[in-house]
Design a protein around this motif. Structure first.
Motif, short mmCIF file in Angstrom:
data_model
loop_
_atom_site.label_atom_id
_atom_site.label_comp_id
_atom_site.label_asym_id
_atom_site.label_seq_id
_atom_site.Cartn_x
_atom_site.Cartn_y
_atom_site.Cartn_z
N ASN A 12 4.07 5.75 -3.20
CA ASN A 12 4.20 4.29 -3.14
C ASN A 12 3.32 3.71 -2.04
OD1 ASN A 12 6.10 4.46 -5.15
ND2 ASN A 12 7.84 3.97 -3.83
N ARG A 13 3.30 4.35 -0.88
CA ARG A 13 2.46 3.87 0.21
C ARG A 13 0.99 3.94 -0.17
NH1 ARG A 13 5.73 7.47 3.31
NH2 ARG A 13 3.86 8.71 3.77
N LEU A 14 0.59 5.03 -0.82
CA LEU A 14 -0.81 5.17 -1.23
C LEU A 14 -1.20 4.08 -2.22
CD1 LEU A 14 -1.11 9.04 -1.63
CD2 LEU A 14 -1.90 7.63 0.29
N GLU A 15 -0.29 3.73 -3.12
CA GLU A 15 -0.57 2.67 -4.09
C GLU A 15 -0.73 1.32 -3.40
OE1 GLU A 15 -1.32 2.68 -7.33
OE2 GLU A 15 -1.34 4.86 -7.18
N VAL A 16 0.11 1.06 -2.39
CA VAL A 16 0.01 -0.19 -1.65
C VAL A 16 -1.33 -0.25 -0.90
CG1 VAL A 16 0.98 -1.51 0.28
CG2 VAL A 16 2.49 -0.56 -1.46
N ILE A 17 -1.71 0.84 -0.26
CA ILE A 17 -2.99 0.89 0.46
C ILE A 17 -4.14 0.69 -0.52
CG2 ILE A 17 -4.53 2.34 1.84
CD1 ILE A 17 -1.93 3.73 2.89
N LYS A 18 -4.06 1.36 -1.64
CA LYS A 18 -5.11 1.26 -2.66
C LYS A 18 -5.26 -0.18 -3.15
CE LYS A 18 -6.36 3.29 -7.12
NZ LYS A 18 -5.92 4.28 -8.14
N GLN A 19 -4.14 -0.83 -3.44
CA GLN A 19 -4.20 -2.20 -3.93
C GLN A 19 -4.73 -3.16 -2.85
OE1 GLN A 19 -3.59 -3.06 -7.21
NE2 GLN A 19 -4.63 -4.90 -6.50
N ALA A 20 -4.32 -2.95 -1.61
CA ALA A 20 -4.81 -3.79 -0.52
C ALA A 20 -6.32 -3.61 -0.34
CB ALA A 20 -4.08 -3.45 0.78
N LEU A 21 -6.79 -2.38 -0.44
CA LEU A 21 -8.22 -2.12 -0.32
C LEU A 21 -8.98 -2.79 -1.46
CD1 LEU A 21 -10.41 -0.54 1.25
CD2 LEU A 21 -9.96 1.39 -0.26
N GLY A 36 -16.15 9.43 -5.04
CA GLY A 36 -15.09 10.43 -5.19
C GLY A 36 -14.28 10.65 -3.92
N LYS A 37 -14.40 9.74 -2.97
CA LYS A 37 -13.71 9.90 -1.69
C LYS A 37 -12.53 8.95 -1.52
CE LYS A 37 -17.66 11.75 0.71
NZ LYS A 37 -17.35 12.93 1.43
N LEU A 38 -12.14 8.27 -2.59
CA LEU A 38 -11.06 7.30 -2.49
C LEU A 38 -9.74 7.96 -2.07
CD1 LEU A 38 -10.01 4.42 -2.80
CD2 LEU A 38 -9.64 4.90 -5.23
N GLN A 39 -9.37 9.05 -2.73
CA GLN A 39 -8.10 9.71 -2.41
C GLN A 39 -8.09 10.21 -0.97
OE1 GLN A 39 -5.49 9.58 -4.46
NE2 GLN A 39 -4.20 10.56 -2.94
N LEU A 42 -7.50 7.23 1.24
CA LEU A 42 -6.11 6.77 1.15
C LEU A 42 -5.19 7.68 1.96
CD1 LEU A 42 -5.92 5.88 -2.65
CD2 LEU A 42 -6.20 4.29 -0.74
N GLU A 43 -5.38 8.98 1.83
CA GLU A 43 -4.55 9.94 2.56
C GLU A 43 -4.72 9.77 4.07
OE1 GLU A 43 -2.46 12.38 1.38
OE2 GLU A 43 -2.84 12.12 -0.76
N MET A 49 -1.52 5.28 9.48
CA MET A 49 -0.53 4.21 9.44
C MET A 49 0.86 4.74 9.81
SD MET A 49 0.40 1.73 6.20
CE MET A 49 1.16 3.04 5.24
N MET A 50 1.23 5.89 9.29
CA MET A 50 2.55 6.44 9.57
C MET A 50 2.65 6.93 11.02
SD MET A 50 3.96 5.53 6.92
CE MET A 50 5.56 6.05 7.43
N ALA A 51 1.55 7.42 11.59
CA ALA A 51 1.56 7.82 13.00
C ALA A 51 1.79 6.60 13.88
CB ALA A 51 0.25 8.51 13.37
N ARG A 52 1.12 5.50 13.57
CA ARG A 52 1.32 4.27 14.35
C ARG A 52 2.72 3.72 14.18
NH1 ARG A 52 -4.18 0.77 14.60
NH2 ARG A 52 -5.55 2.50 15.09
N TYR A 53 3.23 3.81 12.96
CA TYR A 53 4.59 3.36 12.68
C TYR A 53 5.59 4.17 13.51
CZ TYR A 53 8.78 2.32 9.92
OH TYR A 53 10.03 1.94 9.51
#
Length: 78
Positions: A12-21, A36-39, A42-43, A49-53
């Protein structure tokens, strides 16, 4: 802004990041997708993002704790 707690599913987080990008930086999105570097992007962005959170959560607990210790034990804080 979308709120994504730390325990939200990674996909879900990856989808949100992808859509925002896609919405905010369409040229970067297209470039990453074409190369071919999108994934990978995103990762990496999710990890950062999770480290900062996590850091923000720790700080949110540590600051009030330190303040309460100073109030509770003022003699020890010279």
């Amino acid at each position: 802004m979308t709120y994504l707690p730390e325990d939200s599913p990674k996909q879900n987080r990856l989808e949100v990041i992808k859509q925002a990008l896609k919405d905010k930086a369409p040229l970067t999105y297209a470039s990453l997708e074409t190369s071919g570097k999108l994934q990978e992007y995103l990762e990496a962005h999710d990890d950062e993002m999770m480290a900062r959170y996590s850091d923000a959560g720790k700080k949110a607990w540590d600051d009030p704790l330190q303040s309460s210790l100073v109030l509770a034990y003022p003699c020890n804080n010279k």
